[in-house]
Design a protein around this motif. Structure first.
Motif, PDB file in Angstrom:
ATOM      1  N   GLY A  69       1.952  -9.594  19.344  1.00  0.00           N
ATOM      2  CA  GLY A  69       0.411  -9.600  19.408  1.00  0.00           C
ATOM      3  C   GLY A  69       0.236 -10.143  20.764  1.00  0.00           C
ATOM      4  O   GLY A  69      -0.424  -9.632  21.686  1.00  0.00           O
ATOM      5  N   TYR A  70       1.121 -11.170  21.279  1.00  0.00           N
ATOM      6  CA  TYR A  70       0.604 -11.740  22.535  1.00  0.00           C
ATOM      7  C   TYR A  70       1.234 -10.656  23.674  1.00  0.00           C
ATOM      8  O   TYR A  70       0.456 -10.564  24.712  1.00  0.00           O
ATOM      9  N   THR A  71       2.249 -10.027  23.257  1.00  0.00           N
ATOM     10  CA  THR A  71       2.957  -9.237  24.557  1.00  0.00           C
ATOM     11  C   THR A  71       1.926  -7.931  24.536  1.00  0.00           C
ATOM     12  O   THR A  71       1.646  -7.504  25.676  1.00  0.00           O
ATOM     13  N   LEU A  72       1.423  -7.734  23.413  1.00  0.00           N
ATOM     14  CA  LEU A  72       0.659  -6.255  23.273  1.00  0.00           C
ATOM     15  C   LEU A  72      -0.757  -6.521  24.200  1.00  0.00           C
ATOM     16  O   LEU A  72      -1.099  -5.804  25.007  1.00  0.00           O
ATOM     17  N   ALA A  73      -1.303  -7.550  23.809  1.00  0.00           N
ATOM     18  CA  ALA A  73      -2.805  -7.961  24.592  1.00  0.00           C
ATOM     19  C   ALA A  73      -2.455  -8.282  25.965  1.00  0.00           C
ATOM     20  O   ALA A  73      -3.316  -7.772  26.888  1.00  0.00           O
ATOM     21  N   LEU A  74      -1.391  -8.755  26.292  1.00  0.00           N
ATOM     22  CA  LEU A  74      -0.986  -9.162  27.812  1.00  0.00           C
ATOM     23  C   LEU A  74      -0.734  -7.725  28.554  1.00  0.00           C
ATOM     24  O   LEU A  74      -1.333  -7.659  29.587  1.00  0.00           O
ATOM     25  N   ALA A  75       0.055  -6.850  28.040  1.00  0.00           N
ATOM     26  CA  ALA A  75       0.458  -5.671  28.576  1.00  0.00           C
ATOM     27  C   ALA A  75      -0.716  -4.833  29.067  1.00  0.00           C
ATOM     28  O   ALA A  75      -0.764  -4.375  29.980  1.00  0.00           O
ATOM     29  N   CYS A  76      -1.701  -4.802  28.005  1.00  0.00           N
ATOM     30  CA  CYS A  76      -2.690  -3.688  28.089  1.00  0.00           C
ATOM     31  C   CYS A  76      -3.794  -4.219  29.130  1.00  0.00           C
ATOM     32  O   CYS A  76      -4.589  -3.340  29.418  1.00  0.00           O
ATOM     33  N   LEU A  77      -3.885  -5.425  29.391  1.00  0.00           N
ATOM     34  CA  LEU A  77      -4.920  -6.041  30.013  1.00  0.00           C
ATOM     35  C   LEU A  77      -4.582  -6.497  31.436  1.00  0.00           C
ATOM     36  O   LEU A  77      -5.590  -6.945  32.179  1.00  0.00           O
ATOM     37  N   THR A 209     -14.815  -4.300  46.769  1.00  0.00           N
ATOM     38  CA  THR A 209     -15.006  -2.813  46.110  1.00  0.00           C
ATOM     39  C   THR A 209     -15.297  -3.057  44.697  1.00  0.00           C
ATOM     40  O   THR A 209     -14.719  -3.703  43.916  1.00  0.00           O
ATOM     41  N   PRO A 210     -15.858  -2.054  44.299  1.00  0.00           N
ATOM     42  CA  PRO A 210     -16.561  -1.926  42.783  1.00  0.00           C
ATOM     43  C   PRO A 210     -15.295  -1.750  41.842  1.00  0.00           C
ATOM     44  O   PRO A 210     -14.421  -0.918  42.308  1.00  0.00           O
ATOM     45  N   ILE A 211     -15.380  -2.476  40.719  1.00  0.00           N
ATOM     46  CA  ILE A 211     -14.247  -2.131  40.052  1.00  0.00           C
ATOM     47  C   ILE A 211     -14.259  -0.729  38.967  1.00  0.00           C
ATOM     48  O   ILE A 211     -15.696  -0.599  38.675  1.00  0.00           O
ATOM     49  N   ASP A 212     -13.253  -0.243  38.981  1.00  0.00           N
ATOM     50  CA  ASP A 212     -13.331   1.251  38.348  1.00  0.00           C
ATOM     51  C   ASP A 212     -13.022   0.831  36.878  1.00  0.00           C
ATOM     52  O   ASP A 212     -11.851   0.846  36.144  1.00  0.00           O
ATOM     53  N   TRP A 213     -14.200   0.665  36.018  1.00  0.00           N
ATOM     54  CA  TRP A 213     -14.106   0.435  34.535  1.00  0.00           C
ATOM     55  C   TRP A 213     -13.735   1.570  33.825  1.00  0.00           C
ATOM     56  O   TRP A 213     -13.158   1.096  32.890  1.00  0.00           O
ATOM     57  N   ILE A 214     -14.057   2.643  34.168  1.00  0.00           N
ATOM     58  CA  ILE A 214     -13.498   3.738  33.509  1.00  0.00           C
ATOM     59  C   ILE A 214     -11.930   3.853  33.623  1.00  0.00           C
ATOM     60  O   ILE A 214     -11.246   3.913  32.551  1.00  0.00           O
ATOM     61  N   GLY A 215     -11.441   3.770  34.754  1.00  0.00           N
ATOM     62  CA  GLY A 215      -9.841   3.645  34.732  1.00  0.00           C
ATOM     63  C   GLY A 215      -9.432   2.363  34.144  1.00  0.00           C
ATOM     64  O   GLY A 215      -8.041   2.642  33.437  1.00  0.00           O
ATOM     65  N   GLY A 216      -9.982   1.214  34.147  1.00  0.00           N
ATOM     66  CA  GLY A 216      -9.656  -0.117  33.660  1.00  0.00           C
ATOM     67  C   GLY A 216      -9.513   0.327  31.819  1.00  0.00           C
ATOM     68  O   GLY A 216      -8.220  -0.149  31.400  1.00  0.00           O
ATOM     69  N   ALA A 217     -10.367   0.948  31.335  1.00  0.00           N
ATOM     70  CA  ALA A 217     -10.515   1.199  30.038  1.00  0.00           C
ATOM     71  C   ALA A 217      -9.347   2.347  29.445  1.00  0.00           C
ATOM     72  O   ALA A 217      -8.552   2.130  28.619  1.00  0.00           O
TER      73      ALA A 217
END
Length: 536
Positions: A69-77, A209-217
């Protein structure tokens, strides 16, 4: 709190930011301590899982997710968190991550339900996602380019040694205290580091520079789905629809992310960077390195504890030699890396790791510590050869205002590689172990054969209750495990050698050019050499 460095007078001085040498060295110290805590936390609970299972009645699946669970949350964010640090301030992101990490690490001290521990570890992983990219991007923004490789090398050496420190710390704590002591230690470390981090200077993207929230998601979802499939592969099987469906969905979402980035004015990650041989080499090299590294750890720790009979603390001390070459080679990267170039460093490192893994095949049921130590030193020398140059290649290829995102790419490839390595090595180990042991258990009753075929740990537990007949079962299970371990090491070695051939063809050498242009349009031209300076 002003979360920015003083604006430089010249672009070439942007890395200095008006900081004194002492301030930069202090920043390096704090950043290394921060990343060391995050990496150590990744492996800290592995040795505590038996105690957690006993006191919380957690199932095997729940125990797996306490770690993953730690690894998964870390990797995706990591990528979104790196972008937030670039935009709003890297020290602010680091402090935020430390607060989240500390609170989540303290939660299992109060809540002891398995599901609650899993949720707490996932939240801690989210906090770690803000910490890791911020530490490295703060360094590359603070150090002038002439000194940057040295700082990155030290950071990479410490990060590469984090797993050994985590094993050693956990083993020591569990030798004297209950499993909750691991979470007390992580909480105390978070509080101390939070205080120290308040004393360092910060930096951010001066263009805001504004953050690309769509790309981030998109990329967060892609990594989360892909890593979830990889994590489930050893338990469910690689052909299970949930596993391959998740992995295919992750790849499709990654392609969608790439297409979106090509049409964004301010993309989260300029994917054209992967056309650069140095950036691509760094990403591929780190992925392969951590796949082999964590796959190796997953297998060899079981061998040390279940075959050689080491305790958790003895296992941790036995792995200490692994950290020495990594630290030494990381700290001296600026001395040897420019002389041999990226290609030679990464290829040599991968070949050394592959050779060390193949040397592990010489181990027996009754091997001594010396038999184990010399392959460990070969492996660690290869890790040290790869870690800092690949990290530097990624960071130096990215623009200065995207150092947080570049650091997140470096960290994401680590996490994805680690998940793939553990899944691959674990799957090969389990399948080969069952295949070899099953014929030897024909004379045993089903109530013995079933658990014994599940894992070596269960086989030894059953054997301990069988009297003299248990000695036969124990020996057969250990021999089957040893042969399965040999196959796992061989598979990892072959994968590294294949990656080494690709990198040898693709990666730039000391002169900045590739050995052979795989694609004429992507070949880097010879860089103009400045007097007194060699291309990295």
């Amino acid at each position: 709190m002003v979360d920015t460095l003083a604006r430089p007078e010249r672009p070439s001085d942007s890395a200095i930011g008006g900081m004194s040498t002492r301030a930069r060295h202090w920043l390096l110290t704090v950043a290394c301590l921060d990343v060391l805590t995050v990496i150590a936390s990744m492996v800290a609970l592995n040795a505590a899982l038996p105690d957690i299972a006993l006191q919380t009645s957690a199932t095997q699946s729940q125990l797996t997710w306490v770690v993953d669970g730690y690894t998964l949350a870390l990797a995706c964010l990591l990528l979104p968190a790196g972008a937030i640090g670039d935009r709003y301030g890297r020290r602010g992101a680091l402090l935020t991550g430390l607060v989240i990490f500390g609170l989540a690490s303290f939660a299992p001290v109060i809540f002891d339900d398995p599901v609650q521990i899993i949720v707490a570890r996932a939240v801690a992983g989210a906090g770690a996602a803000f910490i890791m990219p911020a530490t490295l991007s703060l360094l590359t923004a603070a150090y002038p380019k002439a000194e940057r490789n040295k700082a990155v090398g030290i950071w990479a050496g410490v990060a590469g040694s984090g797993a050994v420190v985590g094993f050693l710390g956990t083993g020591t704590l569990l030798h004297f205290f209950e499993w909750q002591s691991v979470f007390w230690a992580l909480t105390a470390a978070s509080v101390g580091l939070l205080i120290l981090t308040c004393t360092i200077r910060s930096s951010r993207d001066e263009h805001r520079t504004p953050i690309d929230w769509i790309g981030g998601a998109l990329i967060a979802t892609a990594v989360a789905v892909f890593v979830f499939g990889v994590i489930e592969a050893p338990a469910q099987g690689w052909l299970d629809p949930l596993v391959w469906g998740s992995m295919v969905a992750g790849v499709v979402l990654t392609v969608a992310f790439a297409l979106v980035q090509l049409h964004r004015t301010h993309p989260l990650l300029d994917i054209r960077l992967f056309k650069r041989p140095d950036f691509a080499t760094g990403a591929i090299g780190i992925t392969c390195l951590f796949a082999a590294n964590f796959g190796f750890f997953f297998v060899v720790m079981q061998y040390m504890q279940l075959v050689l009979g080491y305790t958790a603390l003895q296992t941790a001390f036995a792995l200490v030699p692994l950290a020495i070459p990594v630290l030494v080679l990381g700290a001296t990267t600026h001395l040897w890396s420019p002389r041999i170039g990226l290609r030679a460093a990464v290829v040599s490192g991968l070949v050394l790791i592959a050779a060390g893994l193949l040397c592990m095949r010489t181990l027996e049921v009754d091997s001594s510590f010396f038999d184990l130590a010399w392959p460990l030193l070969i492996i660690s020398a290869g890790i040290g050869m790869c870690t800092a140059p690949t990290t530097s290649a990624i960071m130096n290829a990215a623009p200065d205002d995207k150092q947080g995102v570049a650091s997140a790419v470096n960290d994401t490839t680590r996490e994805v590689g680690a998940a793939v390595g553990i899944a691959a090595a674990g799957s090969v180990l389990a399948a080969q172990y069952e295949h070899l042991l099953a014929p030897a258990l024909g004379a045993f009753p089903e109530q013995v054969r079933g658990p014994a075929l599940e894992s070596l740990a269960q086989a030894l537990e059953v054997a301990a209750r069988m009297g003299p007949a248990g000695q036969v079962l124990s020996l057969e299970a250990q021999r089957a495990f040893l042969s399965a371990m040999d196959l796992s090491m061989t598979v990892l070695s072959v994968a590294l050698l294949v990656a080494g051939v690709f990198i040898g063809l693709w990666s730039p050498g000391r002169d900045g050019r590739q050995l052979r242009a795989l694609r004429r349009g992507l070949a880097r031209p010879r860089a103009r050499r400045v007097r007194g300076h060699r291309n990295p």
